[in-house]
Design a protein around this motif. Structure first.
Motif, PDB file in Angstrom:
ATOM      1  N   PRO A  77      -5.038   3.230   7.199  1.00 13.19           N
ATOM      2  CA  PRO A  77      -6.121   2.768   7.898  1.00 13.19           C
ATOM      3  C   PRO A  77      -6.668   1.385   7.405  1.00 13.19           C
ATOM      4  CG  PRO A  77      -6.530   4.893   7.604  1.00 13.19           C
ATOM      5  CD  PRO A  77      -5.146   4.810   6.759  1.00 13.19           C
ATOM      6  N   PRO A  78      -6.645   1.195   6.043  1.00 15.78           N
ATOM      7  CA  PRO A  78      -7.163   0.129   5.363  1.00 15.78           C
ATOM      8  C   PRO A  78      -6.450  -1.345   5.820  1.00 15.78           C
ATOM      9  CG  PRO A  78      -6.582   1.495   3.634  1.00 15.78           C
ATOM     10  CD  PRO A  78      -6.580   2.359   4.751  1.00 15.78           C
ATOM     11  N   LEU A 112       6.245   3.264   0.801  1.00 16.76           N
ATOM     12  CA  LEU A 112       5.434   4.146  -0.068  1.00 16.76           C
ATOM     13  C   LEU A 112       6.117   5.489  -0.451  1.00 16.76           C
ATOM     14  CD1 LEU A 112       1.905   4.206   1.364  1.00 16.76           C
ATOM     15  CD2 LEU A 112       2.704   2.694  -0.598  1.00 16.76           C
ATOM     16  N   HIS A 164       5.802   1.101  -4.097  1.00 16.08           N
ATOM     17  CA  HIS A 164       4.456   0.369  -4.579  1.00 16.08           C
ATOM     18  C   HIS A 164       4.171   0.710  -6.115  1.00 16.08           C
ATOM     19  CE1 HIS A 164       3.997   4.748  -3.473  1.00 16.08           C
ATOM     20  NE2 HIS A 164       2.723   4.858  -3.961  1.00 16.08           N
ATOM     21  N   LYS A 165       5.167   1.519  -6.666  1.00 14.36           N
ATOM     22  CA  LYS A 165       4.791   1.575  -7.937  1.00 14.36           C
ATOM     23  C   LYS A 165       5.994   0.919  -8.795  1.00 14.36           C
ATOM     24  CE  LYS A 165       2.364   6.000  -7.845  1.00 14.36           C
ATOM     25  NZ  LYS A 165       2.532   7.447  -7.836  1.00 14.36           N
ATOM     26  N   HIS A 219      -1.625  -0.045  -7.651  1.00 13.77           N
ATOM     27  CA  HIS A 219      -0.553   0.386  -6.581  1.00 13.77           C
ATOM     28  C   HIS A 219      -0.767   0.681  -5.376  1.00 13.77           C
ATOM     29  CE1 HIS A 219      -0.672   4.435  -7.946  1.00 13.77           C
ATOM     30  NE2 HIS A 219      -0.397   4.005  -9.278  1.00 13.77           N
ATOM     31  N   THR A 220      -1.971   0.288  -4.671  1.00 15.63           N
ATOM     32  CA  THR A 220      -2.509   0.547  -3.310  1.00 15.63           C
ATOM     33  C   THR A 220      -1.803  -0.286  -2.150  1.00 15.63           C
ATOM     34  OG1 THR A 220      -4.224  -0.361  -3.787  1.00 15.63           O
ATOM     35  CG2 THR A 220      -4.335   1.919  -3.849  1.00 15.63           C
ATOM     36  N   VAL A 221      -1.938   0.036  -1.098  1.00 13.98           N
ATOM     37  CA  VAL A 221      -2.023  -0.845   0.038  1.00 13.98           C
ATOM     38  C   VAL A 221      -3.211  -0.806   0.826  1.00 13.98           C
ATOM     39  CG1 VAL A 221       0.640  -0.994   0.419  1.00 13.98           C
ATOM     40  CG2 VAL A 221      -0.474   0.670   1.778  1.00 13.98           C
ATOM     41  N   PRO A 222      -3.701  -1.767   1.481  1.00 15.47           N
ATOM     42  CA  PRO A 222      -3.245  -3.231   1.519  1.00 15.47           C
ATOM     43  C   PRO A 222      -3.227  -3.922   0.173  1.00 15.47           C
ATOM     44  CG  PRO A 222      -5.560  -3.032   2.415  1.00 15.47           C
ATOM     45  CD  PRO A 222      -5.006  -1.871   1.954  1.00 15.47           C
ATOM     46  N   GLU A 273      -7.730  -3.830  -2.261  1.00 15.52           N
ATOM     47  CA  GLU A 273      -8.923  -2.952  -1.561  1.00 15.52           C
ATOM     48  C   GLU A 273      -9.245  -3.788  -0.238  1.00 15.52           C
ATOM     49  OE1 GLU A 273     -11.861  -2.022  -0.981  1.00 15.52           O
ATOM     50  OE2 GLU A 273     -11.179   0.165  -1.518  1.00 15.52           O
ATOM     51  N   SER A 274      -9.210  -2.964   0.803  1.00 15.16           N
ATOM     52  CA  SER A 274      -9.372  -3.703   2.164  1.00 15.16           C
ATOM     53  C   SER A 274     -10.677  -4.254   2.185  1.00 15.16           C
ATOM     54  CB  SER A 274      -9.243  -2.847   3.304  1.00 15.16           C
ATOM     55  OG  SER A 274     -10.006  -1.582   2.992  1.00 15.16           O
ATOM     56  N   HIS A 275     -11.677  -3.729   1.839  1.00 15.74           N
ATOM     57  CA  HIS A 275     -13.000  -4.248   2.000  1.00 15.74           C
ATOM     58  C   HIS A 275     -13.187  -5.682   1.260  1.00 15.74           C
ATOM     59  CE1 HIS A 275     -12.951   0.158   2.038  1.00 15.74           C
ATOM     60  NE2 HIS A 275     -13.415   0.129   3.458  1.00 15.74           N
ATOM     61  N   PHE A 321     -13.051   7.470   4.465  1.00 17.49           N
ATOM     62  CA  PHE A 321     -11.517   7.209   3.735  1.00 17.49           C
ATOM     63  C   PHE A 321     -11.436   8.179   2.573  1.00 17.49           C
ATOM     64  CE2 PHE A 321      -8.165   5.719   0.925  1.00 17.49           C
ATOM     65  CZ  PHE A 321      -7.149   5.684   1.952  1.00 17.49           C
ATOM     66  N   ARG A 367      -8.565  10.683   2.570  1.00 11.87           N
ATOM     67  CA  ARG A 367      -7.784  11.196   1.581  1.00 11.87           C
ATOM     68  C   ARG A 367      -7.863  12.718   1.055  1.00 11.87           C
ATOM     69  NH1 ARG A 367      -4.988   7.570  -1.986  1.00 11.87           N
ATOM     70  NH2 ARG A 367      -4.448   8.626  -3.900  1.00 11.87           N
ATOM     71  N   TYR A 396       0.951  15.273  -1.012  1.00  7.64           N
ATOM     72  CA  TYR A 396       1.171  15.321  -2.392  1.00  7.64           C
ATOM     73  C   TYR A 396       1.380  16.763  -3.101  1.00  7.64           C
ATOM     74  CZ  TYR A 396      -0.420  10.467  -1.998  1.00  7.64           C
ATOM     75  OH  TYR A 396      -0.625   9.083  -1.521  1.00  7.64           O
TER      76      TYR A 396
HETATM   77  N1  LIG Z   1     -10.126   2.109  -0.407  1.00  8.18           N
HETATM   78  C1  LIG Z   1      -8.827   1.706  -0.475  1.00  8.18           C
HETATM   79  C2  LIG Z   1      -7.752   2.565  -0.369  1.00  8.18           C
HETATM   80  C3  LIG Z   1      -6.285   2.121  -0.589  1.00  8.18           C
HETATM   81  C4  LIG Z   1      -5.567   3.259  -0.577  1.00  8.18           C
HETATM   82  O1  LIG Z   1      -5.668   4.251  -1.101  1.00  8.18           O
HETATM   83  N2  LIG Z   1      -4.358   3.187   0.258  1.00  8.18           N
HETATM   84  C5  LIG Z   1      -3.071   4.017   0.251  1.00  8.18           C
HETATM   85  C6  LIG Z   1      -2.728   4.154   1.647  1.00  8.18           C
HETATM   86  S1  LIG Z   1      -3.585   4.394   3.118  1.00  8.18           S
HETATM   87  C7  LIG Z   1      -2.237   4.057  -0.690  1.00  8.18           C
HETATM   88  O2  LIG Z   1      -1.743   2.945  -1.050  1.00  8.18           O
HETATM   89  N3  LIG Z   1      -1.727   4.864  -1.389  1.00  8.18           N
HETATM   90  C8  LIG Z   1      -0.705   4.862  -2.548  1.00  8.18           C
HETATM   91  C9  LIG Z   1      -1.324   5.005  -3.789  1.00  8.18           C
HETATM   92  O3  LIG Z   1      -2.451   5.092  -4.070  1.00  8.18           O
HETATM   93  O4  LIG Z   1      -0.506   5.071  -4.765  1.00  8.18           O
HETATM   94  C10 LIG Z   1      -8.813   0.227   0.568  1.00  8.18           C
HETATM   95  O5  LIG Z   1      -9.584   0.296   1.416  1.00  8.18           O
HETATM   96  O6  LIG Z   1      -7.770  -0.507   0.232  1.00  8.18           O
END
Ligand SMILES: N[C@@H](CCC(=O)N[C@@H](CS)C(=O)NCC(=O)O)C(=O)O
Length: 222
Positions: free
Chosen positions: A13-14, A36, A41-42, A53-56, A68-70, A109, A114, A122
């Motif tokens: 979503p983000p 992923l 991402h790691k 290590h998150t997307v976006p 952090e999308s916001h 989210f 999540r 997981y």
């Molecule tokens: N609040 C964050 C959430 C980012 C997030 O948790 N993305 C997930 C995918 S929806 C992700 O990257 N998960 C992999 C990880 O955390 O290692 C945002 O808005 O960017």
């Protein structure tokens, strides 16, 4: 101007919120898919840019990275928009947008998506406790009030809060369908959002992907 790069996956979503913002601003960017499931991402290369290590993640035209999308959506408007309509400079109007953005981040989210996704993906669980579905409806109740008699979440004009929240609600509907009689405002807002240019490719398809991922895992609500 150099090149903007967005790192992501469609189901996220983000990531979709950032794509809607980039599109609304008419910005060209390169989209890099991050594997992923394969742990890309790691990797050292990715975590050097984003230790969380998150997307976006957005790589700006000068190579600076922001995640952090916001934060990404707000940054894009501040840096590239011709006016402040999508993220108003007026203190109160901005506070309203920020409140909705934090609502997406914490309640929709983290608190809904999540909280349900992590045990399924997981920990290989297949059942979802009913109270987690109830939490989604509680969030819808709030959204119904936020929208009120206005067409968008913060009033008469669309803002990045609409992009952010539509990205999660359109996946949550797979877990907690929206009854238009109970949520007429929310339902009307979703219809309006679906009429955005390029909506299907920017958000609709990815939202369905996450719904399908949930369906493939969930056997029972308990
Ligand atoms: N609040 C964050 C959430 C980012 C997030 O948790 N993305 C997930 C995918 S929806 C992700 O990257 N998960 C992999 C990880 O955390 O290692 C945002 O808005 O960017």
């Amino acid at each position: 101007m150099g090149k903007l790069v967005l790192y992501g996956v469609e189901a996220s979503p983000p990531v979709r919120a950032c794509k809607l913002t980039l599109d609304a601003l008419g910005l060209q960017y390169e989209y890099k898919l991050v594997n992923l499931l394969g742990g890309e991402h790691k990797s050292k290369e990715y975590t050097l840019k984003n230790p969380q290590h998150t997307v976006p993640m957005l790589e700006d035209d000068d190579g600076k990275c922001i995640w952090e999308s916001h934060a990404i959506c707000a940054y894009l408007v501040r840096r590239y928009a011709k006016d402040d309509a999508l993220y108003p400079k007026d203190y109160f109007k901005r506070a309203l947008v920020d409140q909705r953005l934090h609502f997406e981040s914490g309640v929709l989210f983290q608190g809904c998506i999540r909280n349900i996704a992590a045990p399924l993906f997981y920990k290989n669980e297949t059942e979802v406790p009913r109270f987690k579905i109830d939490a989604i409806y509680e969030a819808y109740d709030f959204l119904e009030v936020f929208i009120g008699s206005q067409p968008y979440l913060c009033g008469s004009g669309i803002t990045i809060a609409d992009f952010s929240i539509v990205s999660s609600v359109t996946s949550l509907v797979g877990l907690a369908p929206i009854d238009p009689k109970r949520y007429p405002k929310l339902n009307g807002w979703l219809d309006r959002m679906a009429k955005l240019p390029n909506y299907q490719s920017l958000n609709g398809n990815g939202a369905q992907m996450l719904i399908d991922m949930f369906s493939s895992k969930i056997t029972k609500i308990v």
